[in-house]
Scaffold this active site. Sequence first.
Site, PDB file in Angstrom:
ATOM      1  N   CYS A  23       0.846  -1.181   0.000  1.00 50.45           N
ATOM      2  CA  CYS A  23       0.000   0.000   0.000  1.00 50.45           C
ATOM      3  C   CYS A  23       0.886   1.238   0.000  1.00 50.45           C
ATOM      4  CB  CYS A  23      -0.931   0.072   1.203  1.00 50.45           C
ATOM      5  SG  CYS A  23      -2.007  -1.349   1.361  1.00 50.45           S
ATOM      6  N   ARG A  58       3.186   0.075  -5.244  1.00 51.38           N
ATOM      7  CA  ARG A  58       3.043  -0.555  -3.926  1.00 51.38           C
ATOM      8  C   ARG A  58       1.705  -1.261  -3.767  1.00 51.38           C
ATOM      9  NH1 ARG A  58       6.912   1.560  -0.497  1.00 51.38           N
ATOM     10  NH2 ARG A  58       5.787   0.839   1.318  1.00 51.38           N
ATOM     11  N   TRP A  89      -3.243  -2.500  -1.612  1.00 48.17           N
ATOM     12  CA  TRP A  89      -2.997  -3.903  -1.974  1.00 48.17           C
ATOM     13  C   TRP A  89      -3.731  -4.701  -0.894  1.00 48.17           C
ATOM     14  CZ3 TRP A  89      -0.491  -8.307   0.033  1.00 48.17           C
ATOM     15  CH2 TRP A  89      -0.163  -9.290  -0.909  1.00 48.17           C
ATOM     16  N   ASN A 124      -0.835   1.422   6.332  1.00 49.80           N
ATOM     17  CA  ASN A 124      -0.053   0.425   5.604  1.00 49.80           C
ATOM     18  C   ASN A 124       0.439  -0.586   6.634  1.00 49.80           C
ATOM     19  OD1 ASN A 124       1.707  -0.961   3.979  1.00 49.80           O
ATOM     20  ND2 ASN A 124       3.106   0.736   3.624  1.00 49.80           N
ATOM     21  N   GLY A 125      -0.037  -1.823   6.538  1.00 52.12           N
ATOM     22  CA  GLY A 125       0.365  -2.833   7.520  1.00 52.12           C
ATOM     23  C   GLY A 125      -0.808  -3.757   7.804  1.00 52.12           C
ATOM     24  N   GLU A 141      14.442 -17.715 -12.672  1.00 48.93           N
ATOM     25  CA  GLU A 141      14.121 -16.295 -12.836  1.00 48.93           C
ATOM     26  C   GLU A 141      13.361 -16.055 -14.148  1.00 48.93           C
ATOM     27  OE1 GLU A 141      13.943 -13.858 -10.983  1.00 48.93           O
ATOM     28  OE2 GLU A 141      14.030 -12.091 -12.247  1.00 48.93           O
ATOM     29  N   LYS A 174       9.579 -14.481 -14.369  1.00 47.32           N
ATOM     30  CA  LYS A 174       9.214 -13.308 -15.184  1.00 47.32           C
ATOM     31  C   LYS A 174       7.962 -13.625 -15.999  1.00 47.32           C
ATOM     32  CE  LYS A 174      10.945 -10.968 -13.528  1.00 47.32           C
ATOM     33  NZ  LYS A 174      11.687 -10.837 -12.383  1.00 47.32           N
ATOM     34  N   GLU A 220       4.862 -13.775 -13.784  1.00 52.17           N
ATOM     35  CA  GLU A 220       4.488 -12.470 -13.244  1.00 52.17           C
ATOM     36  C   GLU A 220       3.774 -11.594 -14.254  1.00 52.17           C
ATOM     37  OE1 GLU A 220       7.732 -10.987  -9.988  1.00 52.17           O
ATOM     38  OE2 GLU A 220       8.511 -11.273 -11.989  1.00 52.17           O
ATOM     39  N   HIS A 251      13.026 -37.239 -13.758  1.00 48.89           N
ATOM     40  CA  HIS A 251      12.401 -37.654 -12.498  1.00 48.89           C
ATOM     41  C   HIS A 251      10.985 -37.117 -12.353  1.00 48.89           C
ATOM     42  CE1 HIS A 251      16.088 -39.498 -11.232  1.00 48.89           C
ATOM     43  NE2 HIS A 251      16.752 -38.371 -11.444  1.00 48.89           N
ATOM     44  N   LYS A 285       5.293  -4.253  -5.849  1.00 52.69           N
ATOM     45  CA  LYS A 285       6.756  -4.272  -5.929  1.00 52.69           C
ATOM     46  C   LYS A 285       7.397  -4.425  -4.563  1.00 52.69           C
ATOM     47  CE  LYS A 285      10.574  -2.572  -8.378  1.00 52.69           C
ATOM     48  NZ  LYS A 285      10.754  -3.910  -8.949  1.00 52.69           N
TER      49      LYS A 285
HETATM   50  C1  G6P Z   1       7.955  -8.736  -4.598  1.00 55.82           C
HETATM   51  C2  G6P Z   1       8.243  -8.210  -5.992  1.00 55.82           C
HETATM   52  C3  G6P Z   1       9.368  -9.021  -6.626  1.00 55.82           C
HETATM   53  C4  G6P Z   1      10.597  -9.008  -5.723  1.00 55.82           C
HETATM   54  C5  G6P Z   1      10.258  -9.512  -4.314  1.00 55.82           C
HETATM   55  C6  G6P Z   1      11.403  -9.294  -3.352  1.00 55.82           C
HETATM   56  O1  G6P Z   1       7.389  -9.983  -4.672  1.00 55.82           O
HETATM   57  O2  G6P Z   1       7.085  -8.285  -6.799  1.00 55.82           O
HETATM   58  O3  G6P Z   1       9.706  -8.460  -7.883  1.00 55.82           O
HETATM   59  O4  G6P Z   1      11.591  -9.802  -6.275  1.00 55.82           O
HETATM   60  O5  G6P Z   1       9.145  -8.774  -3.802  1.00 55.82           O
HETATM   61  O6  G6P Z   1      11.628  -7.921  -3.215  1.00 55.82           O
HETATM   62  P1  G6P Z   1      12.968  -7.271  -2.699  1.00 55.82           P
HETATM   63  O7  G6P Z   1      12.658  -5.795  -2.712  1.00 55.82           O
HETATM   64  O8  G6P Z   1      13.174  -7.792  -1.320  1.00 55.82           O
HETATM   65  O9  G6P Z   1      14.047  -7.651  -3.629  1.00 55.82           O
END
Ligand code: G6P
Length: 609
Positions: A2, A27, A75, A99-100, A484, A488, A491, A507, A604
């Site tokens: 948030c 956020r 969020w 926020n929390g 990774e 991507k 996501e 396996h 994010k």
């Molecule tokens: C969220 C974001 C990801 C990120 C992860 C860890 O899930 O959507 O893109 O990798 O947090 O975030 P950090 O800021 O700790 O790297």
Amino acid sequence: MCGIVAAVTQRNIADFLIDSIKKLEYRGYDSSGLAVIDNKNNIIRIRCVGKVNELIKKTNKKKILGNIGVAHTRWATHGKVSKENTHPHISSNIIVVHNGIIENNSVLRLFLQKKGYIFSSDTDTEVIAHLLHWEQNKKKDSLKKVIQNSIKQLDGNYSMVVMDKNNPSKLIAARSGSPLIIGLGIEENFIASDQIALLHVTKRFIYLEEGDIAIVKKKEINIFNKDNFFIKRKEIISNTEYKSVKKGKYRHYMEKEIYEQPTSILNTLKNRLKNKNKVYFSELALEANDVFYNTENIQIVACGTSYNAAMVAKHWFESLANIPCDVEIASEFSSRKLTVRKKSLLITLSQSGETADTLLALRYSKKLGYLGNLTICNMESSSLVKESDFYILTKAGLEIGVASTKSFTTQLTVLLMLVAKIINLKKENNNISQKIVQTLNLLPMRIEKILKKNYIIKSVANILANKKNMLYLGRGNQYPIAMEGALKLKEIAYIHAEAYPSGELKHGPLALIDKNIPVIMIAPKNSLLEKNKKNIKEICSRGGLIYVFSDQEFDHEDNMNVIKLPYVEELIAPIFYIIPLQLLAYYIALKKGKEIDQPRHLAKSVTVE
Ligand code: G6P
């Protein structure tokens, strides 16, 4: 999670609020709202489900004249995405954005309901609003005292800003769990979850510390620490450029951030590689050298993309520096009883430095007898940096796209530099550290080259865009790159993708192979290439469809496609091979018309557990 903004201003508050809250959409973007106490002392509240653009449309239709207000982008945690659950929440004269998560909100809700409060939302924030109102009416204390009395009753995290219609000259900000920053203006002051939201109005900031309460007026700011002592917090001048937050010629922030990688890596390397094999981090306290020298084991904790970077680093620490390295997802690390290895260094890895799981893991580790802790982070003013013994900055620059790209490659760059630094300190094998330094210098140019191959990746993306499932395979330090790449795709393109170590195919996942599940394999020239070739044959002989990303030639097989990539040194190959996979996910999502910078349900900076 948030985003919060608030201000007491000389200027038109509504325009400021919507401009600023838009910048915090990363956020959370389920719904957003604002509240202003207007010049006639009415509370004007506007809330809508969906992106901040909906709020902007609705706000622009109204004429709001006022100088104090709060805004929020949500969020969802407690309560579904709905207008009723959108902040700000109001209890008579009290207005709150938060926020929390308040863990004991059900108990408090029952208590307040018994006192006659009627709830209009399912949120824990409305509990705070009614609790503040209840406390205020009990004793007629000052708003600061009311907030202090109320937060004693809250379990969980409560970073919030409170506004009182009966005293519309001030805002009160309380920090717990997630950041709150005060922006200093000329006879006006601002509050936000992140400086990005305020860079268009000021460069002067004060970062609140955990437990701080700030009374913010137009011409005056008073801060009290968790023990209620008046305290002066340092003012900092931000050197972040406002223009760097714009998309420029790109369609999406993610696209911009992918193409920025040669520059961001150059910035990460700048002034840090010295005398052929020496690595120097100016922000790293000198005492870190002793800790690194004595380190016999490394434990890295991280989440999401940062976790994948940590997995690559494990290979580097073990194969180059001979230091055993364990990597764990932060939420798992702090959920169990741990046995700490002898002389162990804890490393947290995070773009934001505010990820709740990683922060909790750091706090938990402090009780466990690590030699010391280091954070590798992109945000110097973050909680992780503040709470760690040592820190190294990744210097990726601001990353706005929710799916991490340049943060990942700069994290890897720093990790490889750290490996060289530790090798040097331990006086182990200078040839290796020299090789690392030499090769890292080539990295920006190697990445430039691969970005120029974007047209090849685009054509593969066009073919794969309609697929429902994909498998990503890699071996050794390319397995985390497969992880990774798959992350991507999930996501931003909402395609189910799983990553496996190539050797694990037989396996289980082999049972899935047919022409409908494309396999993306990373198979560069290295000691594992022959093993990967065997896996390619296993897939092709079962009628699978495979796309091999490599700098090598392969014998032709039916349904096999080789994406021929430029040469790269083995040492930096993991940093190089993620680029085509980032592009692949991006172009697939683009073809599918997805919301690339703000994928559904994600955020994010995840500041809740
Ligand atoms: C969220 C974001 C990801 C990120 C992860 C860890 O899930 O959507 O893109 O990798 O947090 O975030 P950090 O800021 O700790 O790297």
